[in-house]
Scaffold this motif. Sequence first.
Motif: not given
Length: 153
Positions: A104-119
């Motif tokens: 299995f391959r699990m990929v995480g990708a940032v949609v919106k980075p932030g200084r405190t909170i990232s999506v």
Amino acid sequence: MVANDFQPLDPEFESRVRASFARQTAMQTLGASMVRAEPGEVEIQLPWAAHVTQQHGFVHGGIVGAVLDSACGYAASTLMPADVGVLSIEYKVNFLAPAKGQRFRMVGAVVKPGRTISVVEGRAYALDEGREKLVATMSATMMAVGGREDIKH
């Protein structure tokens, strides 16, 4: 997964993220390995093993979620300063198909980075007999944490 042109704040992000992942005994127990770390995106692979399955022989949903959570957290971490850790504060998983495959391959990708909170978004793919199938997706929110002795970077 998500096309980006994110610039990491830490030029040594890859070695930092890989060293942190290596300290995760939970991922070691599962047999997971980080195979790719780029600005805003991380891929973790998990081989099929009997000790991570549920009663039907599929990889347990909790295991899929745990590895996706790590992929999403480390994706966010690639864009953080060197002295900041990342913790999950929320995630939602959609299981789309049984997690059946040789690996299995699990990929995480940032949609919106932030200084405190990232999506961050995650996708889990089963590789079975040469075919790849999307088996789960994750939406996650990560929080940057600095200045705490109990949060290592």
